[in-house]
Design an enzyme around this catalytic site. Structure first.
Site, PDB file in Angstrom:
ATOM      1  N   LYS A 187       0.872  -1.175   0.000  1.00 50.76           N
ATOM      2  CA  LYS A 187       0.000   0.000   0.000  1.00 50.76           C
ATOM      3  C   LYS A 187       0.906   1.221   0.000  1.00 50.76           C
ATOM      4  CE  LYS A 187      -3.609   2.446   2.472  1.00 50.76           C
ATOM      5  NZ  LYS A 187      -4.633   2.381   3.525  1.00 50.76           N
TER       6      LYS A 187
ATOM      7  N   LYS B  54       1.427   9.890   5.919  1.00 46.18           N
ATOM      8  CA  LYS B  54       1.444   8.470   6.295  1.00 46.18           C
ATOM      9  C   LYS B  54       2.711   7.785   5.807  1.00 46.18           C
ATOM     10  CE  LYS B  54      -3.609   8.073   6.620  1.00 46.18           C
ATOM     11  NZ  LYS B  54      -4.784   7.183   6.436  1.00 46.18           N
TER      12      LYS B  54
ATOM     13  N   LYS C 261      -2.023  -1.522  -3.920  1.00 46.92           N
ATOM     14  CA  LYS C 261      -2.907  -0.345  -3.890  1.00 46.92           C
ATOM     15  C   LYS C 261      -2.086   0.912  -4.001  1.00 46.92           C
ATOM     16  CE  LYS C 261      -5.969   1.969  -0.688  1.00 46.92           C
ATOM     17  NZ  LYS C 261      -6.620   1.955   0.590  1.00 46.92           N
TER      18      LYS C 261
ATOM     19  N   SER D 191     -10.012   5.594  -4.844  1.00 50.29           N
ATOM     20  CA  SER D 191     -10.957   6.686  -5.073  1.00 50.29           C
ATOM     21  C   SER D 191     -10.477   7.665  -6.147  1.00 50.29           C
ATOM     22  CB  SER D 191     -11.238   7.396  -3.753  1.00 50.29           C
ATOM     23  OG  SER D 191     -10.037   7.842  -3.147  1.00 50.29           O
TER      24      SER D 191
ATOM     25  N   TYR E 274     -15.021   1.158  -6.769  1.00 58.45           N
ATOM     26  CA  TYR E 274     -16.287   1.865  -6.529  1.00 58.45           C
ATOM     27  C   TYR E 274     -17.213   1.743  -7.725  1.00 58.45           C
ATOM     28  CZ  TYR E 274     -13.385   3.537  -2.812  1.00 58.45           C
ATOM     29  OH  TYR E 274     -12.553   3.559  -1.732  1.00 58.45           O
TER      30      TYR E 274
HETATM   31  C1  PBG Z   1      -7.198   3.750   5.412  1.00 58.22           C
HETATM   32  C2  PBG Z   1      -7.599   3.470   4.036  1.00 58.22           C
HETATM   33  C3  PBG Z   1      -7.455   4.358   2.967  1.00 58.22           C
HETATM   34  C4  PBG Z   1      -8.002   3.751   1.872  1.00 58.22           C
HETATM   35  C5  PBG Z   1      -8.476   2.498   2.247  1.00 58.22           C
HETATM   36  N1  PBG Z   1      -8.217   2.332   3.606  1.00 58.22           N
HETATM   37  C6  PBG Z   1      -6.915   5.731   2.944  1.00 58.22           C
HETATM   38  C7  PBG Z   1      -5.597   5.987   3.511  1.00 58.22           C
HETATM   39  O1  PBG Z   1      -4.765   5.095   3.686  1.00 58.22           O
HETATM   40  O2  PBG Z   1      -5.356   7.150   3.821  1.00 58.22           O
HETATM   41  C8  PBG Z   1      -8.044   4.412   0.527  1.00 58.22           C
HETATM   42  C9  PBG Z   1      -9.096   3.972  -0.403  1.00 58.22           C
HETATM   43  C10 PBG Z   1      -9.319   4.846  -1.568  1.00 58.22           C
HETATM   44  O3  PBG Z   1      -8.695   5.900  -1.790  1.00 58.22           O
HETATM   45  O4  PBG Z   1     -10.212   4.472  -2.340  1.00 58.22           O
HETATM   46  N2  PBG Z   1      -6.760   2.728   6.202  1.00 58.22           N
END
Ligand code: PBG
Length: 333
Positions: free
Chosen positions: A200, A222, A253, A279, A318
């Protein structure tokens, strides 16, 4: 021209092209991320057009509709009011919280639906960070690893007790897959799976999601836990650790910007690979289509097909309900 090889022969008609097609995309490859909130109302999500924050009562009925359309797996995210957030994120393992109640409601309405849940603290703590934050007098802060893993185990157990089929830790703390596996097994949840967010990345494309949940970090970023977008070999290290710790599936991701990582992991592991079409990736197509600049249907289908071609077995998107409808009208494979 005197050509013995004319690759165009294999593209000469729809029937022939279908025989040659190497990659398939069907509704059964899709996982739909859903947002669940307190109260009795559903609200549209401005930053994610087409998506909704569901109340517990209505998410179950929506899941019946989705299942009938061929979407057999949903991933649940909690929308938490500011008043229920605290520094430790304790609402994350409240058995009366929206996620455990939604799991139970969905399982009662559509027992065949595979219910996945997101495990991380960012919607629940006051900082909007995925882990427990220690603040220092000089203004520095740290996301504590081992303390966070304890909290994630509590959250995972809370979801398993409510009936979750798959636990999906999205936090990127070290050692959480092994700890969650041990916690689940200690209560007899040996059949509950773990889909680990293995690679991620610290991506700017999560913006619209954070808007949907009101979970943007209150300070900082983060980058001490999510991966540097510049790195690929590091994803292989994470994958080896997650596999050794007992993950059932590995996730990359975002998806379309990281197709090389998906392909690399696919070759490096025998575990199934998931990819999260996040997203921002979804919104880029929706926004361009709303302006009349791109064709939504063909661009969305091409994006998801590319993710499958790179090696993803399953895709979180989505667009899942819309894509299921398009594929029912005119299957790609
Ligand atoms: C947080 C989380 C995030 C997403 C899924 N779980 C955002 C982040 O890590 O800040 C992002 C999903 C997306 O952007 O569609 N644990």
């Amino acid at each position: 021209m005197n050509l013995s090889n004319r690759p165009r022969r294999n593209r000469k008609s729809a029937a022939v092209r279908n025989l040659m097609r190497e990659t398939s995309l069907t509704a059964s490859h899709l996982i739909y991320p859903m947002f669940v909130q307190e109260g009795t109302h559903n609200t549209p999500i401005e930053s994610l057009p087409g998506c909704t924050r569901w109340c517990v009562a209505d998410i179950a009925a929506e899941c019946e509709r989705l299942y009938a359309m061929g979407i057999a797996c949903v991933d649940l995210f909690a929308v938490v009011p500011e008043t229920k957030k605290d520094p430790a994120g304790t609402e994350a393992w409240n058995p009366e919280g929206v996620v455990p109640r939604a799991i139970a409601a969905i399982k009662a309405a559509v027992p065949q639906m595979c219910v996945m849940t997101d495990v991380a603290l960012d919607p629940f703590n006051t900082y909007g960070q995925d882990g427990i934050v220690r603040e220092y007098d000089n203004g520095d802060y740290e996301i504590l690893n081992d303390e966070t893993v304890d909290a994630l185990c509590r959250q995972a157990l809370c979801h398993a007790r409510a009936g979750a089929d798959i636990i999906s830790p999205s936090d990127m703390m070290d050692g959480r897959v092994a700890a969650i596996r041990a916690a689940l097994d200690s209560e007899g949840f040996t059949k509950v799976s773990i889909l680990s967010y293995t690679a991620k990345y610290a991506s700017a494309f999560y913006g619209p999601f954070r808007g949907a949940l009101g979970s943007a970090p209150k300070f900082g970023d983060k980058k001490t836990y999510q991966m540097d977008p510049a790195n690929k070999r590091e994803a292989l290290r994470e994958a080896a650790l997650d596999a050794a710790e007992g993950a059932d599936m590995l996730m990359v991701k975002p998806a379309t910007l990281y197709l090389d990582v998906i392909a690399e992991l696919k070759h490096a592991t025998h575990l199934p690979i998931a990819a999260y079409h996040v997203s921002g990736e979804y919104l880029m197509i929706k926004a361009a289509a709303a302006s009349g600049w791109l064709d939504e249907r063909s661009c969305m289908l091409e994006s998801l097909l590319s993710i499958r071609r790179a090696g993803a077995d399953m895709i979180l998107t989505y667009a899942a309900p819309q894509v299921a409808e398009w594929l029912a009208e005119n299957p790609l494979n």
